[in-house]
Design a protein around this motif. Structure first.
Motif, PDB file in Angstrom:
ATOM      1  N   VAL A  27       0.871  -1.171   0.000  1.00  0.00           N
ATOM      2  CA  VAL A  27       0.000   0.000   0.000  1.00  0.00           C
ATOM      3  C   VAL A  27       0.907   1.218   0.000  1.00  0.00           C
ATOM      4  O   VAL A  27       1.718   1.394   0.923  1.00  0.00           O
ATOM      5  N   VAL A  28       0.794   2.040  -1.030  1.00  0.00           N
ATOM      6  CA  VAL A  28       1.642   3.218  -1.153  1.00  0.00           C
ATOM      7  C   VAL A  28       0.831   4.427  -0.696  1.00  0.00           C
ATOM      8  O   VAL A  28      -0.099   4.872  -1.370  1.00  0.00           O
ATOM      9  N   GLY A  29       1.173   4.940   0.470  1.00  0.00           N
ATOM     10  CA  GLY A  29       0.444   6.065   1.044  1.00  0.00           C
ATOM     11  C   GLY A  29       0.027   5.753   2.462  1.00  0.00           C
ATOM     12  O   GLY A  29      -0.644   4.736   2.705  1.00  0.00           O
ATOM     13  N   GLY A  30       0.410   6.606   3.393  1.00  0.00           N
ATOM     14  CA  GLY A  30       0.104   6.369   4.791  1.00  0.00           C
ATOM     15  C   GLY A  30      -0.890   7.359   5.364  1.00  0.00           C
ATOM     16  O   GLY A  30      -0.844   7.669   6.560  1.00  0.00           O
ATOM     17  N   VAL A  35       3.518  -1.031   3.967  1.00  0.00           N
ATOM     18  CA  VAL A  35       2.921   0.293   3.784  1.00  0.00           C
ATOM     19  C   VAL A  35       4.045   1.295   3.592  1.00  0.00           C
ATOM     20  O   VAL A  35       4.908   1.449   4.463  1.00  0.00           O
ATOM     21  N   PHE A  36       4.057   1.960   2.437  1.00  0.00           N
ATOM     22  CA  PHE A  36       5.000   3.045   2.190  1.00  0.00           C
ATOM     23  C   PHE A  36       4.313   4.346   2.581  1.00  0.00           C
ATOM     24  O   PHE A  36       3.312   4.729   1.963  1.00  0.00           O
ATOM     25  N   THR A  37       4.829   4.985   3.596  1.00  0.00           N
ATOM     26  CA  THR A  37       4.208   6.228   4.063  1.00  0.00           C
ATOM     27  C   THR A  37       4.766   7.386   3.247  1.00  0.00           C
ATOM     28  O   THR A  37       5.361   8.328   3.766  1.00  0.00           O
ATOM     29  N   THR A  38       4.544   7.297   1.937  1.00  0.00           N
ATOM     30  CA  THR A  38       5.091   8.268   1.003  1.00  0.00           C
ATOM     31  C   THR A  38       4.372   9.599   1.088  1.00  0.00           C
ATOM     32  O   THR A  38       3.155   9.656   1.276  1.00  0.00           O
ATOM     33  N   ALA A  39       5.124  10.658   0.952  1.00  0.00           N
ATOM     34  CA  ALA A  39       4.579  12.010   0.792  1.00  0.00           C
ATOM     35  C   ALA A  39       3.741  12.485   1.965  1.00  0.00           C
ATOM     36  O   ALA A  39       2.944  13.393   1.819  1.00  0.00           O
ATOM     37  N   ALA A  40       3.881  11.846   3.133  1.00  0.00           N
ATOM     38  CA  ALA A  40       3.166  12.368   4.292  1.00  0.00           C
ATOM     39  C   ALA A  40       3.691  13.766   4.611  1.00  0.00           C
ATOM     40  O   ALA A  40       4.883  14.007   4.605  1.00  0.00           O
TER      41      ALA A  40
END
Length: 347
Positions: free
Chosen positions: A5-8, A30-35
């Motif tokens: 899942v890309v986005g946290g 889970v990639f917590t991208t761009a938080a």
């Protein structure tokens, strides 16, 4: 099965939470991208209610609110505050079908009320003649950012891999490309990175677009009014501490660049003018105490749901709501997880 899942944000976190619930043996990342402090989850006003204008969204919202109110952990994690809700309808709109859904899932919560009574019960005065409102007793607001953080902590404790990395791209073959040039392959990848989602996809993503969100906190005390939406002026709001109200309006500012959206004073002026009319305070300056500018991702058909990315079979998006994922995310994430895993929905 290996799923990324890309986005946290609240959507990505809840989807991973559901995947863990539905398939404890799945290997989840889970990639917590761009938080960011101004992402949609952090900036969201978090209003939750059962009523929505579209039947499918109404059921999801009512199911989500039912689960939220029934779970002590969710109410604590999301800091849920039950203050009620008023949704003022456009003229001649009949909410009967959606009210039956609310009565099924939240018995006794909702009723309709004519405009002329709302001045006394909710402090709403400048409404068109003849309109009605759906008034919900069991509704309020939560903290999407708080819920997101609690869910990610619980996921990490259950063995889900949380990777704080800004993903560069997702390929057609479900590989995640990272900033250092490396890539990781999965059986399925879901892009749930809000406004950053379109830039991650190997295709146009079905017409996903970014849009500005803006609201302010204003010195306003309206006794008897909790969360509200006025579909006639497009004004929405909720209490935000003693003597203060969060107020906002929808915008038509499309295709904004995530992370580069500054507050727009003209939008605040428009909100103030609408609020003066709605609350019958023509001379109140309503100077904002604080303005919040953010951004979200929208799909042409609206609604937070799982969507396959065109020309792929292993890549999906879970985004594209209406700037209000908090209302439906609990139920929508469960449906999305079951779809990904091929789990039949319960009868």
């Amino acid at each position: 099965m290996r799923i990324a899942v890309v986005g946290g944000g609240i959507a990505g976190a809840m989807l991973a939470f559901r995947l863990r619930q539905e398939s404890p043996r799945a290997e989840l990342t889970v990639f917590t991208t761009a938080a960011a402090p101004d992402d949609a989850t952090a900036a969201s006003g978090g209003m939750v209610r059962g009523f929505e204008t579209h039947a499918d969204s109404c059921r999801l919202a009512a199911e989500s609110l039912t689960e939220l109110r029934g779970s002590a952990w969710l109410t604590r994690a999301g800091d849920y505050r039950e203050v009620g809700s008023v949704y003022v309808l456009p003229p001649d709109e009949d909410p009967a079908g959606r009210l039956s859904v609310l009565e099924e899932l939240l018995p006794g919560s909702a009723r309709t009320e004519p405009a002329h009574r709302l001045a006394g019960t909710a402090g709403l005065r400048g409404l068109p003649a003849g309109v009605t409102a759906v008034v919900e007793r069991l509704a309020g607001h939560l903290s999407p950012a708080g819920l997101r953080s609690s869910v990610l902590r619980r996921l990490a404790g259950s063995g889900v891999r949380i990777v704080p990395a800004t993903v560069r791209r997702i390929t057609r073959r479900a590989a995640v490309l990272l900033p250092d040039g490396s890539s990781r392959r999965y059986d399925m990848v879901v892009a749930a990175a809000g406004a950053w989602t379109p830039s991650l996809l190997p295709h146009s993503g079905g017409g996903l677009r970014t849009k500005r969100i803006q609201y302010g906190v204003y010195p306003l005390d309206v006794p008897g009014l909790g969360a509200f939406v006025d579909a006639n002026s497009d004004l929405y709001g909720r209490p935000c501490g003693p003597g203060r109200f969060l107020l906002g309006q929808g915008t038509d500012d499309w295709d904004v660049v995530p992370g580069r959206v500054a507050s727009e004073p003209a939008l605040s002026d428009r909100v103030r003018a609408a609020a003066r009319t709605l609350f019958g305070r023509p001379d109140d300056p309503l100077a904002p105490v604080r303005l919040v500018a953010s951004f979200d991702c929208y799909a042409p058909d609206g609604g937070l749901r799982l969507r396959p990315v065109p020309e792929t079979s292993q890549v999906f998006t879970f985004t594209g709501g209406s700037g209000g994922a908090a209302k439906t995310v609990l139920a929508a994430s469960r449906l999305a997880a079951r779809h990904l895993l091929g789990t039949p929905a319960p009868r």
